[in-house]
Design a protein around this motif. Sequence first.
Motif, PDB file in Angstrom:
ATOM      1  N   ALA A   1       1.290  -6.831   6.507  1.00 10.41           N
ATOM      2  CA  ALA A   1       0.052  -7.424   6.020  1.00 10.41           C
ATOM      3  C   ALA A   1      -0.227  -8.767   6.656  1.00 10.41           C
ATOM      4  N   TYR A   2      -1.473  -8.962   6.974  1.00 10.46           N
ATOM      5  CA  TYR A   2      -2.004 -10.279   7.313  1.00 10.46           C
ATOM      6  C   TYR A   2      -3.095 -10.525   6.283  1.00 10.46           C
ATOM      7  N   GLY A   3      -2.796 -11.343   5.302  1.00  9.82           N
ATOM      8  CA  GLY A   3      -3.739 -11.630   4.228  1.00  9.82           C
ATOM      9  C   GLY A   3      -3.658 -10.613   3.105  1.00  9.82           C
ATOM     10  N   GLY A   4      -4.266 -10.960   1.973  1.00  9.50           N
ATOM     11  CA  GLY A   4      -4.326 -10.063   0.827  1.00  9.50           C
ATOM     12  C   GLY A   4      -3.347 -10.445  -0.262  1.00  9.50           C
ATOM     13  N   ILE A   5      -3.515  -9.798  -1.413  1.00 10.42           N
ATOM     14  CA  ILE A   5      -2.664  -9.995  -2.573  1.00 10.42           C
ATOM     15  C   ILE A   5      -2.062  -8.638  -2.917  1.00 10.42           C
ATOM     16  N   PHE A   6      -0.735  -8.597  -3.085  1.00 18.28           N
ATOM     17  CA  PHE A   6       0.004  -7.345  -3.274  1.00 18.28           C
ATOM     18  C   PHE A   6       0.719  -7.373  -4.610  1.00 18.28           C
ATOM     19  N   LEU A   7       0.494  -6.347  -5.415  1.00 19.58           N
ATOM     20  CA  LEU A   7       1.081  -6.258  -6.744  1.00 19.58           C
ATOM     21  C   LEU A   7       1.811  -4.923  -6.889  1.00 19.58           C
ATOM     22  N   ARG A   8       3.080  -4.978  -7.280  1.00 18.75           N
ATOM     23  CA  ARG A   8       3.908  -3.781  -7.504  1.00 18.75           C
ATOM     24  C   ARG A   8       3.939  -2.870  -6.272  1.00 18.75           C
ATOM     25  N   CYS A   9       4.141  -3.454  -5.113  1.00 16.63           N
ATOM     26  CA  CYS A   9       4.201  -2.668  -3.876  1.00 16.63           C
ATOM     27  C   CYS A   9       5.643  -2.556  -3.395  1.00 16.63           C
ATOM     28  N   ARG A  10       5.876  -1.578  -2.548  1.00 20.02           N
ATOM     29  CA  ARG A  10       7.188  -1.387  -1.922  1.00 20.02           C
ATOM     30  C   ARG A  10       7.005  -1.498  -0.416  1.00 20.02           C
ATOM     31  N   PHE A  11       7.880  -2.297   0.208  1.00 17.39           N
ATOM     32  CA  PHE A  11       7.848  -2.496   1.658  1.00 17.39           C
ATOM     33  C   PHE A  11       9.178  -2.010   2.218  1.00 17.39           C
ATOM     34  N   ASP A  12       9.140  -1.000   3.075  1.00 19.45           N
ATOM     35  CA  ASP A  12      10.350  -0.344   3.556  1.00 19.45           C
ATOM     36  C   ASP A  12      10.254  -0.171   5.073  1.00 19.45           C
ATOM     37  N   ARG A  13      11.291  -0.571   5.776  1.00 21.00           N
ATOM     38  CA  ARG A  13      11.394  -0.431   7.228  1.00 21.00           C
ATOM     39  C   ARG A  13      10.148  -0.941   7.964  1.00 21.00           C
ATOM     40  N   ALA A  14      10.266  -2.118   8.511  1.00 20.03           N
ATOM     41  CA  ALA A  14       9.186  -2.727   9.287  1.00 20.03           C
ATOM     42  C   ALA A  14       9.772  -3.223  10.603  1.00 20.03           C
ATOM     43  N   TYR A  15       8.961  -3.243  11.647  1.00 23.43           N
ATOM     44  CA  TYR A  15       9.466  -3.523  12.984  1.00 23.43           C
ATOM     45  C   TYR A  15       8.702  -4.648  13.665  1.00 23.43           C
ATOM     46  N   ALA A  16       9.451  -5.643  14.144  1.00 22.85           N
ATOM     47  CA  ALA A  16       8.972  -6.748  14.988  1.00 22.85           C
ATOM     48  C   ALA A  16       8.072  -7.727  14.250  1.00 22.85           C
ATOM     49  N   GLY A  17       8.191  -9.001  14.583  1.00 16.73           N
ATOM     50  CA  GLY A  17       7.319 -10.033  14.018  1.00 16.73           C
ATOM     51  C   GLY A  17       7.611 -10.361  12.567  1.00 16.73           C
ATOM     52  N   ASP A  18       6.711 -11.137  11.942  1.00 18.32           N
ATOM     53  CA  ASP A  18       6.830 -11.500  10.533  1.00 18.32           C
ATOM     54  C   ASP A  18       6.414 -10.317   9.662  1.00 18.32           C
ATOM     55  N   LEU A  19       7.114 -10.094   8.573  1.00 19.65           N
ATOM     56  CA  LEU A  19       6.782  -8.979   7.694  1.00 19.65           C
ATOM     57  C   LEU A  19       5.407  -9.166   7.051  1.00 19.65           C
ATOM     58  N   MET A  20       5.155 -10.344   6.499  1.00 20.13           N
ATOM     59  CA  MET A  20       3.883 -10.651   5.838  1.00 20.13           C
ATOM     60  C   MET A  20       3.415 -12.012   6.326  1.00 20.13           C
ATOM     61  N   GLN A  21       2.110 -12.192   6.443  1.00 21.51           N
ATOM     62  CA  GLN A  21       1.569 -13.489   6.811  1.00 21.51           C
ATOM     63  C   GLN A  21       0.310 -13.758   6.005  1.00 21.51           C
ATOM     64  N   GLU A  22       0.206 -14.983   5.494  1.00 22.78           N
ATOM     65  CA  GLU A  22      -0.950 -15.407   4.706  1.00 22.78           C
ATOM     66  C   GLU A  22      -1.226 -14.454   3.549  1.00 22.78           C
ATOM     67  N   ALA A  23      -0.170 -14.031   2.854  1.00 17.35           N
ATOM     68  CA  ALA A  23      -0.310 -13.070   1.759  1.00 17.35           C
ATOM     69  C   ALA A  23       0.412 -13.580   0.515  1.00 17.35           C
ATOM     70  N   ILE A  24       0.002 -13.068  -0.631  1.00 15.95           N
ATOM     71  CA  ILE A  24       0.692 -13.306  -1.893  1.00 15.95           C
ATOM     72  C   ILE A  24       1.268 -11.967  -2.346  1.00 15.95           C
ATOM     73  N   VAL A  25       2.562 -11.955  -2.703  1.00 14.52           N
ATOM     74  CA  VAL A  25       3.235 -10.725  -3.102  1.00 14.52           C
ATOM     75  C   VAL A  25       3.860 -10.943  -4.484  1.00 14.52           C
ATOM     76  N   ILE A  26       3.533 -10.042  -5.419  1.00 12.94           N
ATOM     77  CA  ILE A  26       3.939 -10.198  -6.811  1.00 12.94           C
ATOM     78  C   ILE A  26       4.649  -8.929  -7.287  1.00 12.94           C
ATOM     79  N   HIS A  27       5.795  -9.090  -7.961  1.00  9.92           N
ATOM     80  CA  HIS A  27       6.533  -7.960  -8.560  1.00  9.92           C
ATOM     81  C   HIS A  27       6.676  -6.788  -7.592  1.00  9.92           C
ATOM     82  N   SER A  28       7.166  -7.057  -6.409  1.00 11.82           N
ATOM     83  CA  SER A  28       7.276  -6.017  -5.379  1.00 11.82           C
ATOM     84  C   SER A  28       8.708  -5.888  -4.888  1.00 11.82           C
ATOM     85  N   LEU A  29       8.972  -4.796  -4.164  1.00  8.97           N
ATOM     86  CA  LEU A  29      10.308  -4.474  -3.675  1.00  8.97           C
ATOM     87  C   LEU A  29      10.312  -4.441  -2.152  1.00  8.97           C
TER      88      LEU A  29
END
Length: 181
Positions: free
Chosen positions: A120-148
């Motif tokens: 993600a670049y931007g946005g608000i994430f609630l109760r999300c799951r992030f699994d296996r990501a490749y290269a660079g920053d995982l999230m940028q300019e984002a808010i993540v709440i109650h997520s895995l």
Amino acid sequence: SGGWVDNNGFTNRVYINKSCITIKATSSNPNDTHIVGAIDHNGDEYGRGPAAVRGIYIDGYATNTIVQGFTIRNCATPSTDSVAAGGMAGATVTIGGTTKNNWYTDCTFIDNAGFRGINAYGGIFLRCRFDRAYAGDLMQEAIVIHSLFVNIAKTTECGTKYLINGGKLYNCTFYNCQTDY
């Protein structure tokens, strides 16, 4: 299949350019409904390149949108230039960062590749799951709440890989993650 072309000439499976839009999966289980991008088989080692397809693009005119209950997977940034407009997230780009009140709720992000914000670049994430990501920053300019966050490996591309860069995490759980920050 197919997708919408954004102002930068890149293809996105879902393109939102109006306010107060809700896209909700028909099932309460994100594993039942997928938004599938595409990797560029002629791109770099992570599948990023001009033929790659991003999952979701919310442009700067859209506010108060909700994307709920999807698995967003196998997405890649269509640019191999980390500072180009298209060189942002592989899964989702939300122009305006967190200021536009655009939400992703109960979504799963898996096997995505990008530069500035893999998932993600931007946005608000609630109760999300992030699994296996490749290269660079995982999230940028984002808010993540109650997520895995699961199975996030450290890479050295673009310096040290950050879990989140320029955003905030609230009450999140991390399992099998390797990062310096």
